[in-house]
Structures are given as C-alpha cells and as structure tokens.
Write an enzyme that holds these catalytic residues in place. Structure first.
Site, PDB file in Angstrom:
ATOM      1  N   ARG A 110      -3.274 -10.611   4.650  1.00 58.61           N
ATOM      2  CA  ARG A 110      -3.642 -10.579   3.225  1.00 58.61           C
ATOM      3  C   ARG A 110      -2.482  -9.965   2.439  1.00 58.61           C
ATOM      4  O   ARG A 110      -2.123  -8.804   2.670  1.00 58.61           O
ATOM      5  CB  ARG A 110      -4.922  -9.768   3.027  1.00 58.61           C
ATOM      6  CG  ARG A 110      -5.471  -9.750   1.610  1.00 58.61           C
ATOM      7  CD  ARG A 110      -6.792  -8.983   1.572  1.00 58.61           C
ATOM      8  NE  ARG A 110      -7.367  -8.958   0.232  1.00 58.61           N
ATOM      9  CZ  ARG A 110      -7.116  -8.035  -0.691  1.00 58.61           C
ATOM     10  NH1 ARG A 110      -6.282  -7.038  -0.406  1.00 58.61           N
ATOM     11  NH2 ARG A 110      -7.689  -8.098  -1.884  1.00 58.61           N
TER      12      ARG A 110
ATOM     13  N   LYS B 259       0.817  -1.216   0.000  1.00 56.95           N
ATOM     14  CA  LYS B 259       0.000   0.000   0.000  1.00 56.95           C
ATOM     15  C   LYS B 259       0.849   1.264   0.000  1.00 56.95           C
ATOM     16  O   LYS B 259       2.042   1.246   0.273  1.00 56.95           O
ATOM     17  CB  LYS B 259      -0.990  -0.035   1.159  1.00 56.95           C
ATOM     18  CG  LYS B 259      -2.089  -1.081   0.901  1.00 56.95           C
ATOM     19  CD  LYS B 259      -3.248  -1.004   1.845  1.00 56.95           C
ATOM     20  CE  LYS B 259      -4.338  -1.994   1.398  1.00 56.95           C
ATOM     21  NZ  LYS B 259      -5.458  -2.045   2.335  1.00 56.95           N
TER      22      LYS B 259
END
Length: 340
Positions: free
Chosen positions: A313, A278
């Site tokens: 994840r 991210k």
C-alpha cells in the site's frame, strides 16, 4: 506455542530442495523456529512436518479477482483534509479524480479513505466520511476506472455506502473491532476484507505502546481476528492481513516486524504491507516532510516484497512500480544465453 517463519531466498541459483513460498516468487529451504522466551532456532524445511509446511507452500487464493502470484500495488487516495502526508490535496472531487486516473495506470487496487488515522487524529462522523468517499468511488466507476477499489474505513455505514457506489474490498484498520456491525456487513456482502492490527484508536495509539514480544503478539492478535471473522461467516479465502506498521508501534516495534514479516505467511493468507511515508521512515532518514519520504518508502516496500508480501500500500504508485519492475528484473532474471 511454536511459530514457524520461512527464510526467503532470492538468488536465481536456488538449491534443488527450495520450496516455493505461498505460490509466489520467493522460495525457502530453511525455517526459523520461534518460541516465547527462547532464542530462535534455524532448521531445514525438509525436517518440518507436512502440516507445518502446508500453510507456507499453498498458493494464495485470488484476492478481489487479483492473482497473488506476483506483487500487487495498492494506491492510497485520501479524500481528507488532515491525513498526515497528503491531507487536503485530493479533498475536492476534481482533484480526487485526477489522482485516481493517475494511480490507475500503475496500481492494481485503489484504496479510498475519508478519515485520517494518523497518530492523534480525531474521529470523523460516518455521515461526513461517507460524503467524502462514496461520491468519489461512484465517479471513478462512472468514468470507467476498472481497477479494484477498497474502502479504508472502520465504520459499517461508510463501508456499505462505498460498496453501493462500486467499491469491492473493505480495508479495516481495526480488524473489524471498532464497529460491531462491520463483520456482519462484510459477511453478508461477500466481499474481500483486509484485517489490520492496531492498538487503541488513532487518537491514543502512540501513547506508549507496549508488547511482550511485538512480532508474536501481533501474529497472535491477527490469528484471533481471522478466527473471529470466520466465526462471523466471512470466508477465509476472502481475508487478507496487515501487521499495521505505525499503528500503535514504536520505531523498534516497526523494525522488528519488518525484519521478520515472512512469519505472517504461516497464517496462510495474503499479506499486505502499508508503511508508505510513515514517521519511522522520517526518523531514520532525517526527513521531517512526509511527502519527501518516497525513497525510504520504496526501500521498505522492496524489503517487504523480498519476504513475499503480496500487496504493498503506497502513496507513490508510479515510482514504486518502477522500482518493483527493476527489482524483479534484477533478482528473478534467468540467464538463457541472450546478449545484453
């Protein structure tokens, strides 16, 4: 309201009064007491009432047939043309199947998504999203891939088609808020669900997100969504939660959540962390290319596991599995006198 955060311990020489966290690999002897508008206070866990300790100590129920007593990896399979990190790489069915087989060798869950939820992303129709995801899931099952499969969607029609194709988990980034039919679908299907915190929609979520206290605000929001899910008929034992790193959060917000992730164990549910590749990782490391953020992603994943997060994840399944294996070996090895 008072919030209770266990302070995890990892050293093999643990105090005799250490309490096992959520039936897993972490233990704790102290709690951080948080209240809005007040400085945190640390107290011995022995001073807490049984009712406060119970959600922290209770072993988590199996999730999609997976025991939550060790960290589990969820591999990300984006069958989209525009995901922030790997958009277009696995859009073609052949490429998606190759990636699914590769991830299945190391992942416990394969998370299939057909709509990008990157900041600024536009909504995809349910028909298009279904056309991207359901055939891939069906092909995975036909090929004998026996890992748990989740459908990453906020739309009930897409989730239903995925479940029909062989998925067994619904992963909703809006915690069942986007589609009014989603909660009923999950309840009727009797499948596990992951409720993630987010603000607004992907198109607008990074437009100046504001919180009074991001840690406590996200906790309260997830607690409310869990209560809503139960009211809709979803068994609490089939619910996992995700604080939604990067979804309507600034760099400071993300770091505040990561620093005290163990607070969310107070909800008594399996906890998932999704921070892979991210933007905040790129901001801190200076790496603009998302696909090159694997080292930072692994560091965040291990920081989450160190706070007892049960599911991680990730895009880079193989590398994360290797790092996790070494982390466990280095932090959980009990000396028995054997030679090195």
């Amino acid at each position: 309201m008072t919030y209770i955060r266990p302070i995890p311990l990892h050293d093999v020489a643990r105090p005799t009064d250490a309490v096992v966290l959520a039936g897993g690999w972490c233990r704790f002897t102290h709690l951080e007491i948080l209240e809005r508008g007040r400085a945190p206070v640390v107290v011995p866990a022995s001073e807490a009432s049984p009712s406060l300790l119970s959600p922290l100590m209770a072993p988590r129920a199996d999730f999609a047939g997976l025991a939550m007593d060790s960290p589990r990896l969820m591999g990300i399979l984006n069958v989209t043309p525009d995901s922030f990190s790997d958009g277009g790489l696995f859009l073609k069915p052949e490429a998606a199947m190759m990636q699914a087989r590769a991830m299945a060798a190391q992942a416990d869950i394969l998370d299939v998504g057909g709509e990008s939820t990157r900041p600024g992303a536009a909504e995809v129709t349910a028909d298009e999203e279904t056309a991207r995801t359901a055939p891939v899931i069906a092909a995975m099952r036909a090929a004998g891939i026996d890992r748990a499969v989740s459908i990453d969607t906020r739309k009930a029609a897409v989730a239903q088609a995925a479940l029909n194709a062989g998925a067994g988990i619904v992963n909703d980034v809006t915690a069942l808020q986007f589609d009014p039919a989603m909660a009923g679908l999950v309840a009727d299907a009797g499948v596990p669900v992951i409720l993630m915190h987010s603000l607004a929609t992907p198109a607008t979520m990074q437009d100046n997100p504001v919180y009074e206290d991001v840690l406590l605000d996200v906790y309260d929001a997830l607690a409310a969504r869990v209560a809503m899910a139960e009211a809709a008929g979803i068994d609490r034992r089939r619910i996992a939660i995700d604080p939604g790193i990067g979804f309507g959060k600034t760099l400071a917000h993300n770091l505040a959540l990561l620093a005290r992730l163990s607070l969310f164990h107070s909800l008594g549910l399996p906890l998932l962390l999704g921070a892979s590749r991210k933007r905040f990782i790129g901001t801190l490391t200076g790496e603009d290319e998302a696909a090159r953020r694997m080292p930072g992603s692994i560091a965040v994943a291990l920081a989450g596991v160190a706070q007892g997060v049960q599911m991680i994840r990730v895009h880079d399944v193989r590398d994360t599995r290797a790092a996790l294996t070494l982390w466990q070996a280095a932090t959980q090895h009990e000396e028995k006198g054997e030679n090195p």
